[in-house]
Design a protein around this motif. Structure first.
Motif, PDB file in Angstrom:
ATOM      1  N   ALA A 198      -9.431   6.209  -3.854  1.00  0.00           N
ATOM      2  CA  ALA A 198     -10.495   5.733  -2.972  1.00  0.00           C
ATOM      3  C   ALA A 198     -10.131   4.402  -2.318  1.00  0.00           C
ATOM      4  CB  ALA A 198     -11.798   5.587  -3.753  1.00  0.00           C
ATOM      5  N   GLY A 199      -8.988   3.822  -2.708  1.00  0.00           N
ATOM      6  CA  GLY A 199      -8.541   2.575  -2.111  1.00  0.00           C
ATOM      7  C   GLY A 199      -8.955   1.327  -2.870  1.00  0.00           C
ATOM      8  N   ALA A 200      -9.620   1.486  -4.020  1.00  0.00           N
ATOM      9  CA  ALA A 200     -10.042   0.330  -4.806  1.00  0.00           C
ATOM     10  C   ALA A 200      -8.881  -0.170  -5.665  1.00  0.00           C
ATOM     11  CB  ALA A 200     -11.223   0.702  -5.694  1.00  0.00           C
ATOM     12  N   LEU A 201      -8.735  -1.490  -5.750  1.00  0.00           N
ATOM     13  CA  LEU A 201      -7.695  -2.097  -6.566  1.00  0.00           C
ATOM     14  C   LEU A 201      -8.022  -1.866  -8.036  1.00  0.00           C
ATOM     15  CD1 LEU A 201      -5.116  -3.880  -6.608  1.00  0.00           C
ATOM     16  CD2 LEU A 201      -6.647  -5.859  -6.713  1.00  0.00           C
ATOM     17  N   VAL A 202      -7.102  -1.216  -8.763  1.00  0.00           N
ATOM     18  CA  VAL A 202      -7.285  -0.909 -10.178  1.00  0.00           C
ATOM     19  C   VAL A 202      -6.629  -1.974 -11.052  1.00  0.00           C
ATOM     20  CG1 VAL A 202      -6.768   0.772 -11.992  1.00  0.00           C
ATOM     21  CG2 VAL A 202      -7.435   1.561  -9.722  1.00  0.00           C
ATOM     22  N   SER A 203      -5.428  -2.405 -10.660  1.00  0.00           N
ATOM     23  CA  SER A 203      -4.759  -3.470 -11.409  1.00  0.00           C
ATOM     24  C   SER A 203      -3.807  -4.231 -10.498  1.00  0.00           C
ATOM     25  CB  SER A 203      -4.009  -2.910 -12.623  1.00  0.00           C
ATOM     26  OG  SER A 203      -2.846  -2.245 -12.221  1.00  0.00           O
ATOM     27  N   SER A 204      -3.555  -5.468 -10.884  1.00  0.00           N
ATOM     28  CA  SER A 204      -2.647  -6.321 -10.146  1.00  0.00           C
ATOM     29  C   SER A 204      -1.903  -7.176 -11.167  1.00  0.00           C
ATOM     30  CB  SER A 204      -3.444  -7.204  -9.178  1.00  0.00           C
ATOM     31  OG  SER A 204      -2.587  -8.042  -8.464  1.00  0.00           O
ATOM     32  N   THR A 205      -0.561  -7.054 -11.186  1.00  0.00           N
ATOM     33  CA  THR A 205       0.255  -7.722 -12.191  1.00  0.00           C
ATOM     34  C   THR A 205       1.488  -8.331 -11.541  1.00  0.00           C
ATOM     35  OG1 THR A 205      -0.404  -6.019 -13.763  1.00  0.00           O
ATOM     36  CG2 THR A 205       1.462  -7.371 -14.377  1.00  0.00           C
ATOM     37  N   LYS A 206       1.825  -9.554 -11.919  1.00  0.00           N
ATOM     38  CA  LYS A 206       3.114 -10.132 -11.489  1.00  0.00           C
ATOM     39  C   LYS A 206       4.187  -9.526 -12.376  1.00  0.00           C
ATOM     40  CE  LYS A 206       2.177 -13.811  -8.708  1.00  0.00           C
ATOM     41  NZ  LYS A 206       2.825 -14.180  -7.520  1.00  0.00           N
ATOM     42  N   SER A 207       5.290  -9.132 -11.761  1.00  0.00           N
ATOM     43  CA  SER A 207       6.353  -8.492 -12.520  1.00  0.00           C
ATOM     44  C   SER A 207       7.687  -8.797 -11.874  1.00  0.00           C
ATOM     45  CB  SER A 207       6.121  -6.977 -12.563  1.00  0.00           C
ATOM     46  OG  SER A 207       7.052  -6.355 -13.393  1.00  0.00           O
ATOM     47  N   ILE A 262      -1.966   4.786  -5.728  1.00  0.00           N
ATOM     48  CA  ILE A 262      -1.026   4.196  -4.775  1.00  0.00           C
ATOM     49  C   ILE A 262      -0.479   2.925  -5.422  1.00  0.00           C
ATOM     50  CG2 ILE A 262      -0.704   3.214  -2.468  1.00  0.00           C
ATOM     51  CD1 ILE A 262      -1.540   6.188  -2.462  1.00  0.00           C
ATOM     52  N   VAL A 263       0.855   2.791  -5.447  1.00  0.00           N
ATOM     53  CA  VAL A 263       1.503   1.606  -6.007  1.00  0.00           C
ATOM     54  C   VAL A 263       2.118   0.826  -4.852  1.00  0.00           C
ATOM     55  CG1 VAL A 263       3.273   0.743  -7.571  1.00  0.00           C
ATOM     56  CG2 VAL A 263       2.023   2.833  -8.143  1.00  0.00           C
ATOM     57  N   LYS A 264       1.831  -0.480  -4.817  1.00  0.00           N
ATOM     58  CA  LYS A 264       2.381  -1.354  -3.772  1.00  0.00           C
ATOM     59  C   LYS A 264       3.109  -2.502  -4.453  1.00  0.00           C
ATOM     60  CE  LYS A 264       1.191  -4.032   0.305  1.00  0.00           C
ATOM     61  NZ  LYS A 264       1.203  -5.450   0.092  1.00  0.00           N
ATOM     62  N   ILE A 265       4.404  -2.643  -4.116  1.00  0.00           N
ATOM     63  CA  ILE A 265       5.222  -3.748  -4.607  1.00  0.00           C
ATOM     64  C   ILE A 265       5.901  -4.340  -3.380  1.00  0.00           C
ATOM     65  CG2 ILE A 265       7.083  -4.456  -6.141  1.00  0.00           C
ATOM     66  CD1 ILE A 265       6.608  -1.755  -7.650  1.00  0.00           C
ATOM     67  N   ASN A 266       5.446  -5.507  -2.933  1.00  0.00           N
ATOM     68  CA  ASN A 266       5.955  -6.117  -1.697  1.00  0.00           C
ATOM     69  C   ASN A 266       5.808  -5.126  -0.545  1.00  0.00           C
ATOM     70  OD1 ASN A 266       6.572  -8.412  -3.198  1.00  0.00           O
ATOM     71  ND2 ASN A 266       8.646  -7.730  -3.597  1.00  0.00           N
ATOM     72  N   ASN A 267       6.901  -4.737   0.130  1.00  0.00           N
ATOM     73  CA  ASN A 267       6.855  -3.771   1.237  1.00  0.00           C
ATOM     74  C   ASN A 267       7.044  -2.344   0.786  1.00  0.00           C
ATOM     75  OD1 ASN A 267       6.452  -5.789   3.141  1.00  0.00           O
ATOM     76  ND2 ASN A 267       8.640  -6.103   3.437  1.00  0.00           N
ATOM     77  N   LEU A 295       4.268  -8.979  -6.885  1.00  0.00           N
ATOM     78  CA  LEU A 295       2.952  -8.514  -7.281  1.00  0.00           C
ATOM     79  C   LEU A 295       2.964  -6.987  -7.267  1.00  0.00           C
ATOM     80  CD1 LEU A 295       0.141  -9.595  -8.005  1.00  0.00           C
ATOM     81  CD2 LEU A 295      -0.445  -9.437  -5.586  1.00  0.00           C
ATOM     82  N   VAL A 296       2.665  -6.365  -8.408  1.00  0.00           N
ATOM     83  CA  VAL A 296       2.582  -4.908  -8.513  1.00  0.00           C
ATOM     84  C   VAL A 296       1.104  -4.563  -8.469  1.00  0.00           C
ATOM     85  CG1 VAL A 296       3.083  -2.882  -9.922  1.00  0.00           C
ATOM     86  CG2 VAL A 296       4.697  -4.800  -9.889  1.00  0.00           C
ATOM     87  N   GLU A 297       0.691  -3.911  -7.380  1.00  0.00           N
ATOM     88  CA  GLU A 297      -0.722  -3.563  -7.201  1.00  0.00           C
ATOM     89  C   GLU A 297      -0.893  -2.063  -7.310  1.00  0.00           C
ATOM     90  OE1 GLU A 297      -2.355  -6.835  -4.116  1.00  0.00           O
ATOM     91  OE2 GLU A 297      -0.836  -5.462  -3.318  1.00  0.00           O
ATOM     92  N   LEU A 298      -1.931  -1.645  -8.019  1.00  0.00           N
ATOM     93  CA  LEU A 298      -2.224  -0.235  -8.231  1.00  0.00           C
ATOM     94  C   LEU A 298      -3.621   0.044  -7.691  1.00  0.00           C
ATOM     95  CD1 LEU A 298      -1.029   2.296  -9.679  1.00  0.00           C
ATOM     96  CD2 LEU A 298      -2.415   1.621 -11.645  1.00  0.00           C
ATOM     97  N   TYR A 299      -3.710   0.995  -6.756  1.00  0.00           N
ATOM     98  CA  TYR A 299      -4.981   1.362  -6.133  1.00  0.00           C
ATOM     99  C   TYR A 299      -5.324   2.800  -6.496  1.00  0.00           C
ATOM    100  CZ  TYR A 299      -4.183  -2.713  -3.169  1.00  0.00           C
ATOM    101  OH  TYR A 299      -3.962  -3.987  -2.712  1.00  0.00           O
ATOM    102  N   ASN A 300      -6.614   3.092  -6.678  1.00  0.00           N
ATOM    103  CA  ASN A 300      -7.006   4.483  -6.891  1.00  0.00           C
ATOM    104  C   ASN A 300      -7.066   5.205  -5.548  1.00  0.00           C
ATOM    105  OD1 ASN A 300      -9.502   3.855  -5.704  1.00  0.00           O
ATOM    106  ND2 ASN A 300     -10.577   3.747  -7.661  1.00  0.00           N
TER     107      ASN A 300
END
Length: 153
Positions: A115-124, A141-146, A108-113
């Motif tokens: 302010a900490g709000a989730l902007v997008s979430s994509t399986k990749s 902020i980009v979060k991919i697993n750890n 799961l590739v998660e992108l936060y602005n």
């Protein structure tokens, strides 16, 4: 943006400096590589478009930022391993695009602005690219697993 990603990678490297078998790899545009072992406690500085990395009792190495294709980690780290050797995630910045390679299947590739709000979430899997055309300029902020990093578009 390239400077920001390089700086964040190097700051993470400094934080990992005490862990064994972790190295910082600088990949040049020419394809050559320079590897710095973090257990040697490298010192990193930016000045006027030049990245300088030196270890105590060794001669420092200077890189023009335009000559650096990417920086990643080799070995096992607490931030998530990066680089082909460790099978982890690496970050490349080119022409307004930020590309993440080495993404495990089904991640799961998660992108936060900022302010900490989730902007997008994509399986990749394999690779994922984020560009300026997809999002308004800003810090994310980009979060991919750890694996977590900050990017600027």
């Amino acid at each position: 943006m390239r400077k920001l990603i390089l700086l964040l990678t190097l700051l993470a490297a400094a934080a990992l400096g005490g862990r064994a078998q972790v190295s910082l790899r600088v990949i040049h545009v020419s394809g050559d590589e320079s590897v710095f072992h973090l257990d040697k406690q490298p010192e990193v500085s930016f000045l006027g478009g030049t990245l300088t990395i030196g270890c105590p009792n060794e001669e420092a190495v200077a890189f023009e930022l335009d000559d650096v294709a990417s920086i990643d980690f080799l070995g096992k780290s607490g931030v998530g391993s990066a680089g082909a050797v460790a099978g982890g995630i690496s970050v490349t910045v080119s022409g307004g695009l930020v590309t993440f390679d080495g993404i495990p299947a089904g991640s799961l590739v998660e992108l936060y602005n900022i302010a900490g709000a989730l902007v997008s979430s994509t399986k990749s899997e394999g690779s994922h690219t984020i560009g300026r055309s997809e999002l308004p300029g800003g810090v994310y902020i980009v979060k991919i697993n750890n694996f977590v990093t900050k990017i600027s578009l």
